[in-house]
Design an enzyme around this catalytic site. Structure first.
Site, mmCIF file in Angstrom:
data_model
loop_
_atom_site.group_PDB
_atom_site.id
_atom_site.type_symbol
_atom_site.label_atom_id
_atom_site.label_comp_id
_atom_site.label_asym_id
_atom_site.label_seq_id
_atom_site.Cartn_x
_atom_site.Cartn_y
_atom_site.Cartn_z
ATOM 1 N N GLY A 37 0.832 -1.201 0.000
ATOM 2 C CA GLY A 37 0.000 0.000 0.000
ATOM 3 C C GLY A 37 0.865 1.248 0.000
ATOM 4 N N GLY A 42 6.051 5.352 -8.407
ATOM 5 C CA GLY A 42 6.891 4.185 -8.689
ATOM 6 C C GLY A 42 6.038 2.920 -8.812
ATOM 7 C CG HIS A 43 3.837 1.289 -5.482
ATOM 8 N ND1 HIS A 43 3.963 2.228 -4.497
ATOM 9 C CD2 HIS A 43 4.372 0.148 -4.976
ATOM 10 C CE1 HIS A 43 4.537 1.692 -3.433
ATOM 11 N NE2 HIS A 43 4.807 0.435 -3.704
ATOM 12 C CD GLN A 160 10.936 -6.951 -1.693
ATOM 13 O OE1 GLN A 160 10.694 -6.809 -0.514
ATOM 14 N NE2 GLN A 160 10.268 -6.312 -2.636
ATOM 15 C CB SER A 192 10.852 5.013 -0.876
ATOM 16 O OG SER A 192 10.561 4.392 0.356
ATOM 17 C CB SER A 193 5.782 3.792 0.975
ATOM 18 O OG SER A 193 5.359 3.100 -0.179
HETATM 19 O O1 PAF Z 1 8.335 -4.567 -1.499
HETATM 20 C C1 PAF Z 1 7.320 -4.642 -0.783
HETATM 21 O O2 PAF Z 1 6.472 -3.748 -0.790
HETATM 22 C C2 PAF Z 1 7.122 -5.848 0.099
HETATM 23 O O3 PAF Z 1 8.308 -6.303 0.627
HETATM 24 C C3 PAF Z 1 6.355 -6.992 -0.609
HETATM 25 C C4 PAF Z 1 7.152 -7.538 -1.786
HETATM 26 C C5 PAF Z 1 5.020 -6.481 -1.091
HETATM 27 C C6 PAF Z 1 6.132 -8.135 0.371
HETATM 28 O O4 PAF Z 1 5.391 -7.730 1.463
#
Ligand code: PAF
Length: 301
Positions: A37, A42-43, A160, A192-193
């Site tokens: 959320g 970026g999202h 990640q 970034s959030s």
């Molecule tokens: O990158 C993120 O926002 C989180 O780490 C993810 C991949 C949604 C997992 O909770």
């Protein structure tokens, strides 16, 4: 299931059954974008990239408690569901899966986790023990539940991304992982959030991270030491940025690259500005023709 009014408004699935029902109705190729959320531009870019190559897109919005440490304030994380939904609608999302923790973890904290192993205990993992086990566990679950053919993740969270690629490869998840380049503010700050936590003065300080990466990448033709020196010279000028690490590592093993190394490497930085921990990275080509690369395109499924 909350069916939002409007032609392009996504279906919002809150339960596993609602998701399964919505998923059954999607025919053709489905891509997945996972988020916690607080969506930003970026999202939106991630979602649009996913949308461009698939018939349907599922976005998950789940603030995963399992990836927050005891000292990390989960309750402080921004929650902006209505705005998130608008961004999803504008980007052409078909289904938003927005479960609560009891839907994702019906038996409470899982007894069995996906272990990130040694790759999960360096860099971010060193300051955030257990974080990547929590990330991989939820990503694994969400991949199963959404059943997409492709899953899109931002290069911004480089470690990640490396770990998710490894999990998919090592545990034979039938999904293709696609990396999407970091989206930056015009001044270079990686979106970034967490940027919402930055006071205006912090924001100025935070710019030293991307400046350092640019400075390091600019001398990549001269080899690893030059890159590290170039980047460090920038951060030492900014005492208000408390640097946790600034490294040039192999993009798959995340180990420091030796001086003779030539090829794609990851120049990554993390630090605290005010009360906010920030990370950033540039994929860099080290050696002849060297410099910043838009996105790491190394091996992986
Ligand atoms: O990158 C993120 O926002 C989180 O780490 C993810 C991949 C949604 C997992 O909770």
């Amino acid at each position: 299931m909350e069916q939002q009014p409007g032609r392009s408004t996504p279906i919002v699935a809150r339960s596993r059954d609602e998701l399964a029902d919505a998923r059954r109705r999607l025919t053709g190729e489905v891509s997945v974008v996972m988020t916690m959320g607080a969506l930003h531009h970026g999202h939106a870019t991630l979602i649009r990239t996913a949308r461009a190559g698939a018939d349907h897109v599922i976005v998950t919005i789940f603030l995963n408690p399992l990836q927050f440490g005891p000292k990390e304030d989960l309750s402080r994380y921004p929650r902006t569901f209505d705005d998130d939904l608008e961004i999803c609608a504008a980007a052409g999302v078909d289904v938003v899966f927005a479960p609560t923790p009891d839907v994702v973890y019906p038996d409470g904290d899982p007894a069995v986790l996906v272990s990130a192993g040694a790759l999960g205990s360096v860099l971010e993992g060193r300051s955030r023990p257990g974080h990547f086990d929590g990330v991989l566990t939820v990503v694994g679950k969400l991949l199963h539940l959404t059943g997409g053919e492709r899953a899109f993740f931002g290069q911004k969270d480089a470690q990640q991304l490396v770990l998710i690629r490894r999990m998919v490869r090592d545990l034979d998840f039938p999904v293709e992982v696609v990396a999407v380049p970091t989206v930056r503010e015009p001044d270079g700050l990686a979106m970034s959030s967490r940027n919402t936590y930055l006071a205006p003065s912090d924001r100025e300080v935070a710019l030293c991270l991307s400046r350092a990466l640019r400075a390091g990448a600019a001398v990549a033709v001269d080899g690893p030491s030059a890159v590290r020196r170039g980047a460090r010279a920038v951060v030492v000028e900014e005492p208000l940025a408390l640097i946790d690490y600034l490294v040039l590592v192999h993009p798959e093993t995340l180990q420091d690259v030796p001086e003779w190394f030539r090829g794609e490497a990851l120049l990554a930085v993390a630090g605290r500005v005010g009360t906010t921990r920030l990370i950033d990275n540039f994929p860099v080509l080290v050696g002849p023709g060297g410099g910043a690369l838009e996105v790491f395109t190394g091996s992986g499924p």
